[in-house]
Design a protein around this motif. Sequence first.
Motif, PDB file in Angstrom:
ATOM      1  N   ASP A  79      -1.553   4.594  -7.214  1.00  0.00           N
ATOM      2  CA  ASP A  79      -2.543   5.543  -7.746  1.00  0.00           C
ATOM      3  C   ASP A  79      -2.572   5.557  -9.275  1.00  0.00           C
ATOM      4  N   GLY A  80      -1.881   4.578  -9.859  1.00  0.00           N
ATOM      5  CA  GLY A  80      -1.823   4.504 -11.327  1.00  0.00           C
ATOM      6  C   GLY A  80      -0.585   5.175 -11.879  1.00  0.00           C
ATOM      7  N   HIS A  81       0.079   5.975 -11.053  1.00  0.00           N
ATOM      8  CA  HIS A  81       1.319   6.650 -11.446  1.00  0.00           C
ATOM      9  C   HIS A  81       2.462   6.252 -10.528  1.00  0.00           C
ATOM     10  N   GLN A  82       2.164   6.186  -9.245  1.00  0.00           N
ATOM     11  CA  GLN A  82       3.186   5.851  -8.241  1.00  0.00           C
ATOM     12  C   GLN A  82       2.726   4.679  -7.394  1.00  0.00           C
ATOM     13  N   LYS A  83       3.686   3.855  -7.015  1.00  0.00           N
ATOM     14  CA  LYS A  83       3.389   2.735  -6.115  1.00  0.00           C
ATOM     15  C   LYS A  83       4.185   2.926  -4.841  1.00  0.00           C
ATOM     16  N   GLN A  84       3.680   2.379  -3.758  1.00  0.00           N
ATOM     17  CA  GLN A  84       4.353   2.537  -2.483  1.00  0.00           C
ATOM     18  C   GLN A  84       3.915   1.433  -1.528  1.00  0.00           C
ATOM     19  N   LYS A  85       4.844   0.995  -0.683  1.00  0.00           N
ATOM     20  CA  LYS A  85       4.497  -0.029   0.314  1.00  0.00           C
ATOM     21  C   LYS A  85       4.660   0.571   1.701  1.00  0.00           C
ATOM     22  N   ILE A  86       3.696   0.337   2.542  1.00  0.00           N
ATOM     23  CA  ILE A  86       3.706   0.930   3.874  1.00  0.00           C
ATOM     24  C   ILE A  86       3.563  -0.170   4.915  1.00  0.00           C
ATOM     25  N   LEU A  87       4.439  -0.133   5.913  1.00  0.00           N
ATOM     26  CA  LEU A  87       4.347  -1.090   7.016  1.00  0.00           C
ATOM     27  C   LEU A  87       3.284  -0.606   7.992  1.00  0.00           C
ATOM     28  N   MET A  88       2.290  -1.424   8.196  1.00  0.00           N
ATOM     29  CA  MET A  88       1.188  -1.075   9.101  1.00  0.00           C
ATOM     30  C   MET A  88       1.418  -1.829  10.405  1.00  0.00           C
ATOM     31  N   ASN A  89       1.834  -1.116  11.434  1.00  0.00           N
ATOM     32  CA  ASN A  89       2.089  -1.789  12.712  1.00  0.00           C
ATOM     33  C   ASN A  89       1.755  -0.916  13.914  1.00  0.00           C
ATOM     34  N   LYS A  90       0.943   0.139  13.666  1.00  0.00           N
ATOM     35  CA  LYS A  90       0.545   1.003  14.788  1.00  0.00           C
ATOM     36  C   LYS A  90      -0.971   0.946  14.933  1.00  0.00           C
ATOM     37  N   ASP A  91      -1.419   0.552  16.125  1.00  0.00           N
ATOM     38  CA  ASP A  91      -2.856   0.321  16.303  1.00  0.00           C
ATOM     39  C   ASP A  91      -3.705   1.573  16.185  1.00  0.00           C
ATOM     40  N   ASN A  92      -3.097   2.756  16.309  1.00  0.00           N
ATOM     41  CA  ASN A  92      -3.900   3.990  16.240  1.00  0.00           C
ATOM     42  C   ASN A  92      -3.607   4.826  14.991  1.00  0.00           C
ATOM     43  N   VAL A  93      -2.822   4.276  14.059  1.00  0.00           N
ATOM     44  CA  VAL A  93      -2.511   5.032  12.839  1.00  0.00           C
ATOM     45  C   VAL A  93      -3.044   4.264  11.624  1.00  0.00           C
ATOM     46  N   GLY A  94      -4.057   4.847  10.989  1.00  0.00           N
ATOM     47  CA  GLY A  94      -4.650   4.233   9.813  1.00  0.00           C
ATOM     48  C   GLY A  94      -4.211   4.947   8.553  1.00  0.00           C
ATOM     49  N   VAL A  95      -4.581   4.371   7.419  1.00  0.00           N
ATOM     50  CA  VAL A  95      -4.273   4.993   6.130  1.00  0.00           C
ATOM     51  C   VAL A  95      -5.583   5.215   5.375  1.00  0.00           C
ATOM     52  N   PHE A  96      -5.750   6.440   4.898  1.00  0.00           N
ATOM     53  CA  PHE A  96      -6.924   6.803   4.096  1.00  0.00           C
ATOM     54  C   PHE A  96      -6.774   6.199   2.708  1.00  0.00           C
ATOM     55  N   LEU A  97      -7.805   5.486   2.298  1.00  0.00           N
ATOM     56  CA  LEU A  97      -7.812   4.912   0.947  1.00  0.00           C
ATOM     57  C   LEU A  97      -8.879   5.665   0.162  1.00  0.00           C
ATOM     58  N   GLY A  98      -8.445   6.676  -0.568  1.00  0.00           N
ATOM     59  CA  GLY A  98      -9.386   7.481  -1.343  1.00  0.00           C
ATOM     60  C   GLY A  98      -9.874   6.723  -2.564  1.00  0.00           C
ATOM     61  N   LYS A  99     -10.668   7.418  -3.349  1.00  0.00           N
ATOM     62  CA  LYS A  99     -11.201   6.813  -4.567  1.00  0.00           C
ATOM     63  C   LYS A  99     -10.074   6.479  -5.536  1.00  0.00           C
ATOM     64  N   MET A 100     -10.279   5.485  -6.335  1.00  0.00           N
ATOM     65  CA  MET A 100      -9.349   5.122  -7.415  1.00  0.00           C
ATOM     66  C   MET A 100      -7.919   4.916  -6.918  1.00  0.00           C
ATOM     67  N   LEU A 101      -7.793   4.172  -5.847  1.00  0.00           N
ATOM     68  CA  LEU A 101      -6.483   3.843  -5.294  1.00  0.00           C
ATOM     69  C   LEU A 101      -6.393   2.312  -5.207  1.00  0.00           C
ATOM     70  N   TRP A 102      -5.571   1.729  -6.074  1.00  0.00           N
ATOM     71  CA  TRP A 102      -5.390   0.276  -6.062  1.00  0.00           C
ATOM     72  C   TRP A 102      -4.630  -0.095  -4.790  1.00  0.00           C
ATOM     73  N   HIS A 103      -5.126  -1.083  -4.059  1.00  0.00           N
ATOM     74  CA  HIS A 103      -4.453  -1.429  -2.803  1.00  0.00           C
ATOM     75  C   HIS A 103      -4.383  -2.937  -2.590  1.00  0.00           C
ATOM     76  N   THR A 104      -3.336  -3.318  -1.892  1.00  0.00           N
ATOM     77  CA  THR A 104      -3.126  -4.731  -1.548  1.00  0.00           C
ATOM     78  C   THR A 104      -2.733  -4.806  -0.074  1.00  0.00           C
ATOM     79  N   MET A 105      -3.019  -5.944   0.521  1.00  0.00           N
ATOM     80  CA  MET A 105      -2.599  -6.200   1.895  1.00  0.00           C
ATOM     81  C   MET A 105      -1.897  -7.554   1.900  1.00  0.00           C
ATOM     82  N   GLU A 106      -0.695  -7.592   2.479  1.00  0.00           N
ATOM     83  CA  GLU A 106       0.070  -8.854   2.481  1.00  0.00           C
ATOM     84  C   GLU A 106       1.092  -8.851   3.624  1.00  0.00           C
ATOM     85  N   ASP A 107       1.880  -9.916   3.685  1.00  0.00           N
ATOM     86  CA  ASP A 107       2.903 -10.082   4.744  1.00  0.00           C
ATOM     87  C   ASP A 107       2.293  -9.970   6.144  1.00  0.00           C
TER      88      ASP A 107
END
Length: 145
Positions: A79-107
């Motif tokens: 978010d420009g102040h804090q960074k965080q990595k989240i493991l995405m492995n649940k088919d019914n749990v998504g993550v909200f990507l609000g405005k002005m949120l730098w995001h990457t997808m990898e691994d």
Amino acid sequence: MEKIRVLNSGYITLKKIHDDRDGNLIIAEGSKDIPFEIKRVYYINNLENSISVRGLHAHKNCQQVIFCINGSFTLGLDDGHQKQKILMNKDNVGVFLGKMLWHTMEDFSSGCVLMVLASDLYDESDYIRNYDDFLIRIKNGDSSF
Ligand code: TYD
């Protein structure tokens, strides 16, 4: 699940109906489960190159919810102040990507499939693709938190 600390984000858990051995049914209703009217849906598959990194941008206005509907990947949030990595492995749990949120997808795991629900139609002028530009905009309070 790791607690989401970055601004303008959070988990969204969808209703999942287990049909015993006949599969799962997962439902996302716009303006109800998803905190906006869904105007666009896109999905990403064929991630054969496991070292690829996608995303690497933020949006000025578009809001999105990202899901990993098969396999797994790592979502990077900043978010420009804090960074965080989240493991995405649940088919019914998504993550909200609000405005002005730098995001990457990898691994990406083999067979990984991503699905994204977006609040706006595709508009390249809504993207911030330069990280320094993103940080300057955050510093200048150019966001709609
Ligand atoms: P991009 O958003 O950069 O992909 P990612 O964040 O997953 O790495 O988009 C890749 C390309 O696809 C880019 O040229 C723009 C195009 N695109 C569309 O035309 N419409 C869309 O809805 C999206 C998401 C991308």
